[in-house]
Design an enzyme around this catalytic site. Structure first.
Site, mmCIF file in Angstrom:
data_model
loop_
_atom_site.group_PDB
_atom_site.id
_atom_site.type_symbol
_atom_site.label_atom_id
_atom_site.label_comp_id
_atom_site.label_asym_id
_atom_site.label_seq_id
_atom_site.Cartn_x
_atom_site.Cartn_y
_atom_site.Cartn_z
ATOM 1 N N GLY A 1 0.810 -1.204 0.000
ATOM 2 C CA GLY A 1 0.000 0.000 0.000
ATOM 3 C C GLY A 1 0.841 1.250 0.000
ATOM 4 N N CYS A 2 0.342 2.298 -0.657
ATOM 5 C CA CYS A 2 1.128 3.522 -0.805
ATOM 6 C C CYS A 2 1.244 4.281 0.498
ATOM 7 C CB CYS A 2 0.490 4.418 -1.865
ATOM 8 S SG CYS A 2 0.568 3.727 -3.528
ATOM 9 N N ALA A 3 0.319 4.105 1.433
ATOM 10 C CA ALA A 3 0.313 4.913 2.648
ATOM 11 C C ALA A 3 0.884 4.161 3.843
ATOM 12 C CB ALA A 3 -1.115 5.368 2.962
ATOM 13 N N ARG B 1 6.154 2.332 -4.080
ATOM 14 C CA ARG B 1 7.148 3.270 -4.599
ATOM 15 C C ARG B 1 8.412 3.273 -3.744
ATOM 16 N NH1 ARG B 1 3.083 6.188 -2.239
ATOM 17 N NH2 ARG B 1 3.644 7.619 -0.554
#
Length: 294
Positions: free
Chosen positions: A118-120, A187
């Site tokens: 997950g990005c967060a 990322r």
């Protein structure tokens, strides 16, 4: 023939044809018709530092050694000058072990955690901010002609993003030349792969630019600063804390880089505007998708 020299090849570039990275899945579209689409594979990778299990990261599974070394360096677990005596990957067990000449001191404070895609997700450890103390990046210039050239080439490079989506890309660049292009479901993993490659190959950071498809969050800015890279650019936007940290450490921060447009929120004094934006073609919303067919 245009008379222009051919761009230098990437040192490392995505290979969307690798069967291990994606799979075909059958579903239905909005009309109910059967469709087949490629989706990115996601698998766990457990990182060990010497005899200590550090973290399990969800990753696409390429370049596990670079990912492990980069993660440990960006978390402050591997210091500058630390001698790496061994790096081993077991594909069946999905583990990578980094061994050092000196004993590490993280065993007491590390607990097993899983780092999702997950990005967060945020950082696993709280040491990154401490690592920024005293960091001042070199005052390297950044030319707008480089930004436009990098964005144009990177956005049309064959990649997993163009093949299947659901993935982030990060590219290490020098002037207007992209050098190493890494992708991953998170990322932060893509950045860590580049950090690991730089550490293991002995690549200097003071003349480099980091380009990312993801948001310019505090963690992205911190990782870039800890790597010693003085410029960070993205197609995406910013967070306020990311901007504050960039200004504190002297990082040139470029966001919303699409076609003719970009926004600089830190390091404006190091930006050399040597290209006329009007001469840069606007980016087609589908340009990255078209690039896959070029």
């Amino acid at each position: 023939m245009t008379g222009r020299p051919e761009p230098a090849p990437y040192l490392i570039a995505p290979d969307p044809a690798l069967p291990r990275l994606t799979r075909a899945v059958t579903g239905t579209d909005q009309s109910g018709a059967t469709v087949e689409t490629r989706v990115v594979e996601e698998r766990p990778l457990t990182i060990f530092l010497n005899g200590q299990e550090i973290v399990t990261a969800m990753t696409i599974g390429d370049y596990p050694g670079y990912l492990a070394v980069g993660f440990l360096r960006n978390q402050g677990m591997l210091r500058d000058g630390e001698e790496i005596t061994g790096l081993s990957y077991d594909e069946e067990l999905e583990t990578v072990v980094v061994r050092t000449a000196s004993a590490t001191t993280y065993e007491e404070k590390v607990k097993k955690k899983t780092r999702t895609s997950g990005c967060a997700v945020g950082t696993v450890f709280g040491d990154m901010m401490e690592g920024l103390e005293g960091v001042t990046l070199p005052a390297a210039e950044l030319r707008t002609s480089w930004l436009y050239a990098l964005a144009s080439r990177i956005n049309t490079t064959p990649s997993l993003y163009l093949e299947a989506g659901a993935i982030h890309g990060t590219v290490l660049c020098k002037a207007d030349q992209p050098l190493v292009y890494m992708e991953d479901v998170g990322r932060h993993n893509a950045v860590d792969k580049i950090a690991g490659w730089m550490a293991l190959e002995g690549v200097p950071a003071e003349d480099k630019i980091l380009y990312t498809t993801g948001r310019l969050t505090s963690e992205m800015v911190i990782k870039c600063a800890l790597m010693g890279i003085p410029a960070l650019a993205s197609r995406s936007g910013f967070t306020a804390w990311g901007v504050e940290i960039a200004r504190e450490v002297g990082l040139t921060l470029i966001g919303r880089l699409r076609g003719q447009r970009f926004v600089c929120l830190a390091g404006e004094e190091r930006l050399v505007r040597d290209a006329d934006p009007a001469a840069v073609p606007e980016e087609d919303r589908k340009s990255r998708r078209k690039g896959a067919k070029a």
